[in-house]
Design a protein around this motif. Structure first.
Motif, PDB file in Angstrom:
ATOM      1  N   LEU A   1       0.800  -1.122   0.049  1.00  0.00           N
ATOM      2  CA  LEU A   1       0.006  -0.005   0.063  1.00  0.00           C
ATOM      3  C   LEU A   1       1.029   1.291  -0.045  1.00  0.00           C
ATOM      4  N   LEU A   2       2.034   1.281   0.853  1.00  0.00           N
ATOM      5  CA  LEU A   2       2.641   2.430   0.942  1.00  0.00           C
ATOM      6  C   LEU A   2       3.424   2.765  -0.442  1.00  0.00           C
ATOM      7  N   GLU A   3       3.832   1.630  -0.926  1.00  0.00           N
ATOM      8  CA  GLU A   3       4.417   1.791  -2.371  1.00  0.00           C
ATOM      9  C   GLU A   3       3.591   2.253  -3.572  1.00  0.00           C
ATOM     10  N   ASP A   4       2.322   1.980  -3.234  1.00  0.00           N
ATOM     11  CA  ASP A   4       1.353   2.442  -4.113  1.00  0.00           C
ATOM     12  C   ASP A   4       0.961   4.026  -3.781  1.00  0.00           C
ATOM     13  N   LEU A   5       0.982   4.267  -2.680  1.00  0.00           N
ATOM     14  CA  LEU A   5       0.651   5.696  -2.330  1.00  0.00           C
ATOM     15  C   LEU A   5       2.094   6.554  -2.893  1.00  0.00           C
ATOM     16  N   GLU A   6       3.158   6.183  -2.759  1.00  0.00           N
ATOM     17  CA  GLU A   6       4.380   6.928  -3.097  1.00  0.00           C
ATOM     18  C   GLU A   6       4.553   7.070  -4.476  1.00  0.00           C
ATOM     19  N   GLU A   7       4.120   6.042  -5.395  1.00  0.00           N
ATOM     20  CA  GLU A   7       4.054   5.904  -6.842  1.00  0.00           C
ATOM     21  C   GLU A   7       2.954   6.386  -7.501  1.00  0.00           C
ATOM     22  N   GLY A   8       1.926   6.745  -6.608  1.00  0.00           N
ATOM     23  CA  GLY A   8       0.576   7.369  -7.338  1.00  0.00           C
ATOM     24  C   GLY A   8       0.016   6.416  -8.029  1.00  0.00           C
ATOM     25  N   ARG A   9      -0.177   4.876  -7.574  1.00  0.00           N
ATOM     26  CA  ARG A   9      -0.861   4.000  -8.215  1.00  0.00           C
ATOM     27  C   ARG A   9      -1.977   3.773  -7.442  1.00  0.00           C
ATOM     28  N   THR A  10      -3.199   3.166  -8.280  1.00  0.00           N
ATOM     29  CA  THR A  10      -4.487   2.688  -7.460  1.00  0.00           C
ATOM     30  C   THR A  10      -4.064   1.444  -6.900  1.00  0.00           C
ATOM     31  N   SER A  11      -4.550   1.542  -5.385  1.00  0.00           N
ATOM     32  CA  SER A  11      -4.248   0.357  -4.755  1.00  0.00           C
ATOM     33  C   SER A  11      -5.569  -0.242  -4.231  1.00  0.00           C
ATOM     34  N   LEU A  12      -5.790  -1.531  -4.754  1.00  0.00           N
ATOM     35  CA  LEU A  12      -6.985  -2.334  -4.391  1.00  0.00           C
ATOM     36  C   LEU A  12      -6.911  -3.067  -3.222  1.00  0.00           C
ATOM     37  N   GLY A  13      -7.970  -2.945  -2.388  1.00  0.00           N
ATOM     38  CA  GLY A  13      -8.125  -3.890  -1.003  1.00  0.00           C
ATOM     39  C   GLY A  13      -9.387  -4.161  -0.810  1.00  0.00           C
ATOM     40  N   LEU A  14      -9.683  -4.920   0.220  1.00  0.00           N
ATOM     41  CA  LEU A  14     -10.897  -5.336   0.813  1.00  0.00           C
ATOM     42  C   LEU A  14     -10.814  -5.909   2.265  1.00  0.00           C
ATOM     43  N   TRP A  15     -11.887  -5.928   2.836  1.00  0.00           N
ATOM     44  CA  TRP A  15     -11.857  -6.262   4.320  1.00  0.00           C
ATOM     45  C   TRP A  15     -11.675  -7.726   4.498  1.00  0.00           C
ATOM     46  N   VAL A  16     -11.097  -8.365   5.531  1.00  0.00           N
ATOM     47  CA  VAL A  16     -10.824  -9.624   5.677  1.00  0.00           C
ATOM     48  C   VAL A  16     -10.929  -9.894   7.417  1.00  0.00           C
ATOM     49  N   ASN A  17     -11.286 -10.956   7.838  1.00  0.00           N
ATOM     50  CA  ASN A  17     -11.464 -11.278   9.131  1.00  0.00           C
ATOM     51  C   ASN A  17     -10.763 -12.402   9.690  1.00  0.00           C
ATOM     52  N   SER A  18     -10.164 -13.307   8.670  1.00  0.00           N
ATOM     53  CA  SER A  18      -9.479 -14.538   8.985  1.00  0.00           C
ATOM     54  C   SER A  18      -8.170 -14.734   8.295  1.00  0.00           C
ATOM     55  N   VAL A  19      -7.320 -15.258   9.036  1.00  0.00           N
ATOM     56  CA  VAL A  19      -5.914 -15.515   8.878  1.00  0.00           C
ATOM     57  C   VAL A  19      -5.979 -16.231   7.365  1.00  0.00           C
ATOM     58  N   ASP A  20      -6.640 -17.336   7.130  1.00  0.00           N
ATOM     59  CA  ASP A  20      -6.535 -18.000   5.950  1.00  0.00           C
ATOM     60  C   ASP A  20      -6.827 -17.149   4.779  1.00  0.00           C
ATOM     61  N   MET A  21      -7.682 -16.254   4.848  1.00  0.00           N
ATOM     62  CA  MET A  21      -8.460 -15.274   3.633  1.00  0.00           C
ATOM     63  C   MET A  21      -7.112 -14.249   3.612  1.00  0.00           C
ATOM     64  N   VAL A  22      -6.441 -13.753   4.409  1.00  0.00           N
ATOM     65  CA  VAL A  22      -5.389 -13.059   4.216  1.00  0.00           C
ATOM     66  C   VAL A  22      -4.505 -13.522   3.313  1.00  0.00           C
ATOM     67  N   ASP A  23      -3.840 -14.601   3.338  1.00  0.00           N
ATOM     68  CA  ASP A  23      -3.066 -15.384   2.404  1.00  0.00           C
ATOM     69  C   ASP A  23      -3.666 -15.492   1.222  1.00  0.00           C
ATOM     70  N   VAL A  24      -4.933 -15.716   0.848  1.00  0.00           N
ATOM     71  CA  VAL A  24      -5.514 -15.892  -0.419  1.00  0.00           C
ATOM     72  C   VAL A  24      -5.462 -14.679  -1.048  1.00  0.00           C
ATOM     73  N   CYS A  25      -5.888 -13.391  -0.162  1.00  0.00           N
ATOM     74  CA  CYS A  25      -5.896 -12.157  -0.772  1.00  0.00           C
ATOM     75  C   CYS A  25      -4.677 -11.585  -1.216  1.00  0.00           C
ATOM     76  N   GLY A  26      -3.633 -11.954  -0.587  1.00  0.00           N
ATOM     77  CA  GLY A  26      -2.284 -11.401  -0.730  1.00  0.00           C
ATOM     78  C   GLY A  26      -1.788 -12.187  -2.013  1.00  0.00           C
ATOM     79  N   TYR A  27      -2.301 -13.550  -2.154  1.00  0.00           N
ATOM     80  CA  TYR A  27      -1.733 -14.519  -3.317  1.00  0.00           C
ATOM     81  C   TYR A  27      -2.357 -13.941  -4.507  1.00  0.00           C
TER      82      TYR A  27
END
Length: 265
Positions: free
Chosen positions: A5-31
């Protein structure tokens, strides 16, 4: 430690995210390629222990965690929010989204975010100084205005030199701006507010973020992301893992049910 996220902010790129409430889905979202995840304390069972675990999992997966601090801006000013910002830093957060009722809360959160206690009771980094202050990493308070007072303070908040990102919750912003209970993502007045925020952000070097509100097909979700991007929004939240799964699963089952002779419960 890398922050996409910080890289995107510094480079002016659009950064996509979503909310996650479980550890396994954190891995999936990163992947799959999301850049950041929101760890929600407002409307989820996440306590501080779970928040810390999700932060650790996100950093391990090289996807930036953003903690939404517990608050209820519709009840008015709450001094406790700033104390929770300090605690979030203590358990490892660098980015903290604050749904707020007005600028006073943001001013106090900014002061709290100057603190040096980043995981201070886990890894002590201040061998030379004895405090850790010399190696403190910057913490980011991300205001999300949720009341008329907070929306009206947009220019003052963006002009604050310690604010780098301001986030617009499109559902509640549209309710406030239009006076209608039903969210209206495409309302002209809402988009005038978004465009004004983006213009002010460019003037002061502040990134504007926003979410897609609730889009009930993948095509509509994609359309909203593109629209936000084209209007200059550079931090976009596509709601949550559970919500997106619901959209995809309903579409898939809707196509399979007549073939399999099933009916929807």
């Amino acid at each position: 430690m890398r922050s996409r996220l910080l890289e995107d902010l510094e480079e002016g790129r659009t950064s996509l995210g979503l909310w996650v409430n479980s550890v396994d889905m954190v891995d999936v979202c990163g992947y799959v390629g999301f850049r950041w995840v929101m760890i929600d304390q407002m409307f989820s069972p996440n306590d501080w222990h779970q928040t810390a675990a999700l932060i650790t999992a996100a950093e391990a997966a090289e996807i930036t965690p953003v903690v939404r601090i517990q608050s209820n801006p519709w009840l008015g000013y709450d001094r406790r929010i700033a104390a929770d910002v300090a605690r979030a830093i203590g358990v490892g957060a660098q980015f903290m989204l604050v749904s707020n009722s007005g600028k006073r809360e943001i001013d106090e959160c900014v002061v709290a975010a100057r603190d040096w206690h980043h995981k201070a009771l886990v890894v002590h980094r201040g061998r030379e100084s004895g405090s850790g202050a010399s190696t403190r990493r910057r913490a980011f308070v991300i205001p999300q205005p949720e009341t008329q007072e907070a929306l009206d303070a947009l220019e003052q908040v963006i002009a604050d030199p310690e604010i780098s990102v301001v986030f617009i919750g499109m559902s509640d912003a549209s309710r406030i701006i239009t006076g209608n209970e039903q969210p209206d993502f495409y309302n002209t007045k809402l988009w005038e507010y978004v465009d004004r925020a983006v213009a002010l952000g460019r003037e002061h070097g502040v990134t504007i973020g926003a979410n897609t509100s609730y889009a009930y097909t993948l095509e509509e979700l994609r359309k909203r992301v593109v629209m936000l991007h084209e209007h200059g929004v550079r931090m976009i939240m596509m709601q949550g893992v559970n919500f997106i799964f619901q959209i995809v699963a309903e579409q898939l089952l809707g196509e399979l049910q007549p073939i399999l002779g099933l009916t929807r419960p």
